[in-house]
Design an enzyme around this catalytic site. Sequence first.
Site, mmCIF file in Angstrom:
data_model
loop_
_atom_site.group_PDB
_atom_site.id
_atom_site.type_symbol
_atom_site.label_atom_id
_atom_site.label_comp_id
_atom_site.label_asym_id
_atom_site.label_seq_id
_atom_site.Cartn_x
_atom_site.Cartn_y
_atom_site.Cartn_z
ATOM 1 N N HIS A 108 4.688 15.795 32.552
ATOM 2 C CA HIS A 108 5.951 16.280 31.993
ATOM 3 C C HIS A 108 5.762 16.742 30.558
ATOM 4 O O HIS A 108 5.121 16.047 29.757
ATOM 5 C CB HIS A 108 7.000 15.164 32.047
ATOM 6 N N SER A 109 6.286 17.902 30.217
ATOM 7 C CA SER A 109 6.409 18.375 28.840
ATOM 8 C C SER A 109 5.076 18.353 28.103
ATOM 9 O O SER A 109 4.147 19.075 28.469
ATOM 10 C CB SER A 109 7.474 17.540 28.129
#
Length: 296
Positions: A108-109
């Site tokens: 994620h991210s």
Amino acid sequence: MNDASRVGTAPQPLSLASGRLAALSWGRQDAPTWLALHGWLDNAASFTRLAPRLVSALGIRIVAIDFRGHGHSAHAPAGNDYALWDYTHDVLDAMEALGLEQATLLAHSMGAAVSCLLAAALPEKVARLILIDGLGALNTPAQETPSQLRKGLIAHRRPPSRAPRYPDIESAVAARVAGGVTPLDSITATPLVERNTQATADGKVQMRTDSRLLKPSLVRFTPQQVLAVLADIQAPVLLIEGEQGILGERAWAAQARQAVPRLTRHVLAGGHHLHLEPQAVERVAEVICLEGCTAS
């Protein structure tokens, strides 16, 4: 009953890399293992709602690490920076500790940015990438390098700030919601904050995060470097974006997606943390399963 209990598996704490890295594990130890990588200022609890669903549906094991300076992992030694590429060593150290020659990376991210670096530099280590609202590294045009370095040097010369303290966990959650870089509600933020706090002797809660993470990077990749990294990724990439996420139809995001040779994109209702949002996580899990990301 919490999400983990409802889908039949609760996380087990792990200590990796001679205790330097902390982690959470879901699933049987003998199952094919995916490594999960969280975003900036988050921690392994980022996957507490998604991991149990994937473990149950795919018969895999998921190990989510806390990057250095995050969650329960050790802070970087004094005088060290938190450059994006430093986190690739956390991934490689975790893989080595787990006996993984190659792994699927669920990221994620910021974790997605780290995954892209690793997949391009060491393609033999990465079987596939499953990226959640993140693709490539935050970047700065080459002509802005001196000003970026100036900001970083000035910030890094200042004495470290004291870790924030709050009267209770609810206050800490409220502070994360109010001060987050991307919109986040209290239900979504709670698992992250719970893992990122510790009790103090006077009954308050204190953040575990290394305050140096808030300082500007000394150097960033240029856009051209990021595109070169993305273009060199050999593994298949499944990109799941939130409709209210950080990518969307922005010019840079479109350019980044076009650079990846083998990319499948899904845009789902939700924000930047859609894999942790109770109303979005089920659909995220369905997409991962439907795309054939079964254990190899």
